[in-house]
Design a protein around this motif. Structure first.
Motif, mmCIF file in Angstrom:
data_model
loop_
_atom_site.group_PDB
_atom_site.id
_atom_site.type_symbol
_atom_site.label_atom_id
_atom_site.label_comp_id
_atom_site.label_asym_id
_atom_site.label_seq_id
_atom_site.Cartn_x
_atom_site.Cartn_y
_atom_site.Cartn_z
ATOM 1 N N TYR A 1 0.859 -1.179 0.000
ATOM 2 C CA TYR A 1 0.000 0.000 0.000
ATOM 3 C C TYR A 1 0.897 1.231 0.000
ATOM 4 O O TYR A 1 1.772 1.361 0.868
ATOM 5 N N GLU B 1 -5.850 15.071 -7.388
ATOM 6 C CA GLU B 1 -6.403 14.200 -6.348
ATOM 7 C C GLU B 1 -5.311 13.392 -5.665
ATOM 8 O O GLU B 1 -4.212 13.227 -6.183
ATOM 9 N N PHE C 1 -4.305 9.607 -3.720
ATOM 10 C CA PHE C 1 -4.645 8.213 -3.950
ATOM 11 C C PHE C 1 -3.941 7.328 -2.930
ATOM 12 O O PHE C 1 -2.949 7.711 -2.317
ATOM 13 N N LEU C 2 -4.494 6.144 -2.729
ATOM 14 C CA LEU C 2 -3.844 5.069 -1.992
ATOM 15 C C LEU C 2 -3.843 3.876 -2.934
ATOM 16 O O LEU C 2 -4.889 3.322 -3.257
ATOM 17 N N TRP D 1 -5.694 -2.464 -6.597
ATOM 18 C CA TRP D 1 -6.747 -1.461 -6.588
ATOM 19 C C TRP D 1 -6.149 -0.089 -6.289
ATOM 20 O O TRP D 1 -5.000 0.016 -5.874
ATOM 21 N N ASN D 2 -6.943 0.930 -6.536
ATOM 22 C CA ASN D 2 -6.527 2.308 -6.282
ATOM 23 C C ASN D 2 -7.696 3.043 -5.648
ATOM 24 O O ASN D 2 -8.779 3.081 -6.228
ATOM 25 N N TYR D 3 -7.492 3.601 -4.466
ATOM 26 C CA TYR D 3 -8.529 4.367 -3.786
ATOM 27 C C TYR D 3 -8.222 5.843 -3.990
ATOM 28 O O TYR D 3 -7.154 6.325 -3.591
ATOM 29 N N ILE D 4 -9.125 6.566 -4.626
ATOM 30 C CA ILE D 4 -8.948 7.997 -4.880
ATOM 31 C C ILE D 4 -9.503 8.758 -3.682
ATOM 32 O O ILE D 4 -10.629 8.522 -3.237
ATOM 33 N N THR D 5 -8.694 9.679 -3.154
ATOM 34 C CA THR D 5 -9.128 10.480 -2.009
ATOM 35 C C THR D 5 -9.421 11.904 -2.463
ATOM 36 O O THR D 5 -9.037 12.308 -3.557
ATOM 37 N N GLU D 6 -10.093 12.650 -1.616
ATOM 38 C CA GLU D 6 -10.337 14.062 -1.892
ATOM 39 C C GLU D 6 -9.222 14.920 -1.323
ATOM 40 O O GLU D 6 -9.300 16.130 -1.359
ATOM 41 N N SER E 1 -1.827 11.381 0.878
ATOM 42 C CA SER E 1 -1.945 10.855 2.225
ATOM 43 C C SER E 1 -0.573 10.559 2.797
ATOM 44 O O SER E 1 0.421 10.515 2.078
ATOM 45 N N THR F 1 -7.713 -3.533 8.408
ATOM 46 C CA THR F 1 -8.135 -2.194 8.021
ATOM 47 C C THR F 1 -6.912 -1.319 7.780
ATOM 48 O O THR F 1 -5.955 -1.344 8.549
#
Length: 195
Positions: free
Chosen positions: A138, A146, A148-149, A160-165, A170, A180
């Motif tokens: 990770y 934007e 991302f994680l 996978w890629n989690y886009i954050t605001e 991060s 988690t």
């Protein structure tokens, strides 16, 4: 007699405190990979402490050299098989982009994963990778628009890629004992007065 009562009460209070502290819950690192440094500062408490002695001789077993457009701005992490995950920034005349290099324990390149959105579109890693107990890597970062994680499999393939605001991306993630993933960031919005 009065001194004995005070001493006994003090001893009981200290014993009680020690008993409470000894049964207090401690954050487990069960979901982190079992390696020397699976995330920023080595553990979920960010102690930065190593259980190992440092080098006892001045002999470098190998050296991995970056090219002139590459730089290291984020600390690496080490996987359970000894693979070193090194976040690198690559700068060109038109933009910057990020490259996660997986380096074998003998100093050879295993694989690399590049995020390059093209000219005039910068991307950066913003924290040390965290490696899960299943080998997932990770790593946080951001592009112009934007944060991302990114999650990669241990063989360097996309998971996978989690886009954050979070405009800035991060910080280095931590992994809870239930799997988690925890990370932080900040959002820098625009107002009529500027930032």
């Amino acid at each position: 007699m009065e001194k004995t009562k005070i001493s006994l009460k003090l001893l009981l209070v200290i014993a009680g405190l020690l008993a409470v502290l000894s049964i207090s819950p401690v954050m487990a690192d069960d979901s982190l990979a079992s390696s020397e440094s699976p995330k920023y500062q080595g553990d979920n408490q960010n102690t930065g402490q190593s259980p190992y002695n440092g080098p006892q001789t001045n002999q470098t077993p190998w050296n991995y050299t970056l090219n002139s457009s590459e730089s290291i701005t984020i600390a690496p992490a080490i996987g359970p098989d000894g693979t070193i995950y090194l976040p690198v920034t690559i700068r060109t005349n038109t933009h910057s982009y990020c490259d996660l290099k997986a380096i074998n324990s003998d100093g050879t390149l295993k694989w690399n994963y590049t995020i390059n959105n093209g000219a005039n579109s910068n991307s950066y890693f913003t924290g040390t990778p965290a490696i899960g107990s299943d080998g997932t890597i990770y790593i946080p970062g951001y592009t112009v628009s934007e944060g991302f994680l990114l999650a990669l499999n241990s063989d360097g393939t996309f998971k996978w890629n989690y886009i954050t605001e979070c405009w800035s991306g991060s910080n280095s993630p931590a992994i809870g004992n239930d799997g988690t993933i925890y990370t932080t960031g900040f959002y820098q919005g625009y107002t009529s007065g500027g930032y």
